[in-house]
Design a protein around this motif. Structure first.
Motif, short mmCIF file in Angstrom:
data_model
loop_
_atom_site.label_atom_id
_atom_site.label_comp_id
_atom_site.label_asym_id
_atom_site.label_seq_id
_atom_site.Cartn_x
_atom_site.Cartn_y
_atom_site.Cartn_z
N ALA A 69 45.23 -69.59 -55.72
CA ALA A 69 45.56 -68.54 -54.96
C ALA A 69 46.33 -67.48 -55.99
O ALA A 69 46.35 -66.31 -55.69
N ALA A 70 47.06 -67.72 -56.79
CA ALA A 70 47.66 -66.93 -57.83
C ALA A 70 46.74 -66.12 -58.49
O ALA A 70 46.87 -65.03 -58.53
N ALA A 83 45.16 -63.69 -56.29
CA ALA A 83 45.95 -62.50 -56.18
C ALA A 83 46.05 -61.52 -57.32
O ALA A 83 46.13 -60.32 -57.26
N ILE A 131 39.78 -64.00 -60.15
CA ILE A 131 38.75 -64.76 -59.47
C ILE A 131 38.55 -64.20 -57.93
O ILE A 131 39.08 -63.59 -57.52
N GLY A 132 37.20 -64.44 -57.64
CA GLY A 132 36.86 -64.38 -56.34
C GLY A 132 36.46 -65.65 -55.61
O GLY A 132 36.30 -66.52 -56.47
N SER A 133 36.36 -65.70 -54.52
CA SER A 133 35.87 -66.70 -53.62
C SER A 133 35.00 -66.52 -52.55
O SER A 133 35.28 -65.53 -51.94
N ARG A 134 34.33 -67.35 -52.07
CA ARG A 134 33.55 -67.18 -50.91
C ARG A 134 33.42 -68.73 -50.24
O ARG A 134 33.26 -69.60 -51.10
N LEU A 141 34.37 -67.75 -58.43
CA LEU A 141 33.76 -66.88 -59.54
C LEU A 141 34.74 -66.12 -60.42
O LEU A 141 35.71 -65.61 -59.85
N LEU A 171 36.03 -63.27 -62.32
CA LEU A 171 35.66 -61.68 -62.01
C LEU A 171 36.17 -61.08 -63.43
O LEU A 171 35.42 -59.95 -63.63
N ASN A 225 43.84 -55.27 -57.16
CA ASN A 225 44.39 -55.93 -56.05
C ASN A 225 43.29 -56.68 -55.30
O ASN A 225 42.37 -56.59 -55.68
N SER A 226 43.63 -57.29 -54.30
CA SER A 226 42.77 -58.02 -53.57
C SER A 226 43.15 -58.49 -52.19
O SER A 226 44.45 -58.42 -51.83
N THR A 227 42.12 -58.54 -51.16
CA THR A 227 42.56 -58.72 -49.93
C THR A 227 42.85 -60.20 -49.92
O THR A 227 43.25 -60.72 -48.86
N GLN A 228 42.21 -61.03 -50.80
CA GLN A 228 42.13 -62.71 -50.71
C GLN A 228 43.29 -63.21 -50.99
O GLN A 228 43.50 -64.43 -50.91
N LEU A 230 49.73 -50.34 -52.59
CA LEU A 230 48.42 -50.68 -53.22
C LEU A 230 47.95 -51.96 -53.05
O LEU A 230 46.75 -52.40 -53.53
N THR A 231 49.02 -52.99 -53.10
CA THR A 231 48.88 -54.28 -52.99
C THR A 231 47.99 -54.63 -51.69
O THR A 231 47.43 -55.88 -51.70
N LEU A 256 44.87 -53.69 -49.40
CA LEU A 256 43.70 -52.63 -49.65
C LEU A 256 43.48 -52.19 -48.13
O LEU A 256 42.68 -52.75 -47.31
N ALA A 303 36.91 -56.14 -51.10
CA ALA A 303 37.73 -57.54 -51.24
C ALA A 303 38.78 -57.14 -52.51
O ALA A 303 39.88 -57.53 -52.45
N HIS A 304 38.16 -56.54 -53.50
CA HIS A 304 38.70 -56.32 -54.64
C HIS A 304 38.97 -54.71 -55.14
O HIS A 304 37.86 -54.32 -54.88
N GLY A 305 40.13 -54.60 -55.78
CA GLY A 305 40.13 -52.95 -56.03
C GLY A 305 40.79 -52.78 -57.42
O GLY A 305 41.66 -53.53 -57.58
N ALA A 361 33.86 -59.67 -52.34
CA ALA A 361 34.49 -60.96 -52.77
C ALA A 361 33.72 -61.59 -53.98
O ALA A 361 34.53 -62.25 -54.57
N ASN A 406 53.91 -64.78 -56.74
CA ASN A 406 53.80 -64.11 -55.58
C ASN A 406 55.04 -63.63 -54.80
O ASN A 406 55.22 -62.57 -54.23
#
Lengths: 246, 246
Positions: free
Chosen positions: A49-50, A53, A57-60, A66, A68, A233-236, B76-77, B79, B173-175, B210, B238
């Motif tokens: 998770a860290a 954030a 990395i990304g995840s599905r 993955l 990134l 940043n990231s939504t995940q 910005l954190t 999205l 998902a990422h920016g 993602a 976090n």
DNA sequence: GAGTGGTCTAGACCACATT
DNA sequence: ATGTGGTCTAGACCACTCA
């Protein structure tokens, strides 16, 4: 005494930075990581998770994590000092205190620093240079309790952050930054060697100790073209996100 | 079908916004919340992590979660789309596509979007308004694979993000954002109704799915005084502890 | 000392991706 | 069909806060 999930996160960051997990590749599964580190899957997920954030990395669902990117560059999410940032970019940082004076906090300053009205503060005007070129004009207001330590520093001190770290321990832990643009005023123009009215990037920031005690609040004005702020940043990071406009 | 932890997070957000948990007050303990919602403590912690990341609440070991603010600031954190951000601030968002054309990616665009040279892209020039006032001029380059979905949107579409979410699922998902300042050019000045040469805040950003597949890269120019970007950060991972309402 | 959040475990089921 | 991540449970212990 670091936590297990922090150790695992750090190990993964190193492995990614070292190229043992190249960009585009998949990480081992959570179960494999848990096994390798001798912890449960929940702890591994805390570590992942860290990195999520941080945008590393990304995840599905259903597929492996993955990689990134290898490492975040200069980013506001890291609280680095000007000098540290400059050296990381291969530049030679410099600085000069132009003015330093004690005074009493005005209403806004007192609010930002969580001080009683008219509390004593230290105001410092500082110009920062990169390879000899002025790029940043810094107007800082320090809370009274840290003022002595700041005043003792030499006027050409390269890194206030570092000096305070050495003398007072870790002083800066949290930061809040507000970014906007404005036209250079007379003083700005003179010190940064730009024309009056030319665009500057302004960063108003307040930093605080780990306990949330404000240390300083500052108005930093950057000459454009020299410095760019980056945020990744990231939504995940946490499962908030999701739209649904009402 | 929303997840339980999302429902609980939403319930807490409403309770905070409604004043049932005023700023400065403590939330019920995790155990109490778990009991009230009929879930385990882990699920409650997942919900609280979302509010923590939004800066709505703070936490310290041993003490209850504290309500820090009623609404998350623009950050910005998160999205968020322009439209969502505007509505959250109580403003009426608007927008208008000024130009939209297919073309081939130049070298920089291809690199940012991770496309082969000369790949097909869609370029869109869009002005965004807040309560009728133009505040943002957006030059966006979409990767070819998403171009069809974007072109089908109405020219006055309020939220591209929302529209794409509805039609294509979660695309962003990422920016990565780069902020600097620059002087308004002729087009900027005309569309944003400012004088040529006046300062603008520029945000160059690239967003990806993602899986890390780039979707769009954009050059956003904001009229100053209307919009401020905020970033909150911490040396620790976090946990986003304190806040300060303006 | 009682209560609370931070951490961790060892399971379980489901939705989704890949083969 | 199998493996994977996303979610959830029901415990546990520790570090910390607060009265």
């Amino acid at each position: 005494m670091t936590r297990r999930h922090q150790q695992i996160a750090e190990a993964l960051r190193r492995a990614i930075a070292d190229g043992r997990h190249p960009v585009g590749s998949a990480l081992p599964s959570e179960a494999q990581l848990a096994d390798a580190h001798g912890v449960s899957r929940g702890t591994v997920r805390q570590a992942l998770a860290a990195l999520l954030a941080e945008g590393l990395i990304g995840s599905r669902q259903g597929a492996r994590h993955l990689v990134l990117s290898t490492a975040p560059g200069q980013s506001l999410t890291e609280l680095r000092s000007f000098a540290r940032w400059a050296r990381a970019g291969g530049h030679r940082p410099g600085g000069q205190v132009l003015d330093s004076a004690r005074g009493t906090a005005d209403g806004e300053e007192a609010a930002l620093l969580q001080l009683p009205p008219d509390a004593e503060v230290l105001r410092v005007l500082r110009v920062r240079t990169l390879d000899g070129e002025p790029v940043l004009l810094e107007r800082t207001v320090y809370a009274g309790w840290i003022a002595d330590a700041v005043e003792e520093l030499p006027a050409d001190c390269e890194s206030v952050t570092q000096a305070l770290l050495d003398s007072r321990g870790p002083v800066f832990a949290h930061g809040e930054h507000h970014l906007d643009a404005l036209a250079a005023g007379t003083v700005d123009a003179q010190k940064l060697r730009v024309r009056r009215g030319s665009p500057l990037l302004r960063v108003r920031r307040t930093t605080a100790t780990a306990e949330g005690r404000p240390v300083e609040t500052a108005d930093d004005r950057y000459r454009p073209g020299e410095v760019v702020f980056s945020v990744r940043n990231s939504t995940q990071a946490n499962p908030l996100a999701r739209a649904r406009a009402d």
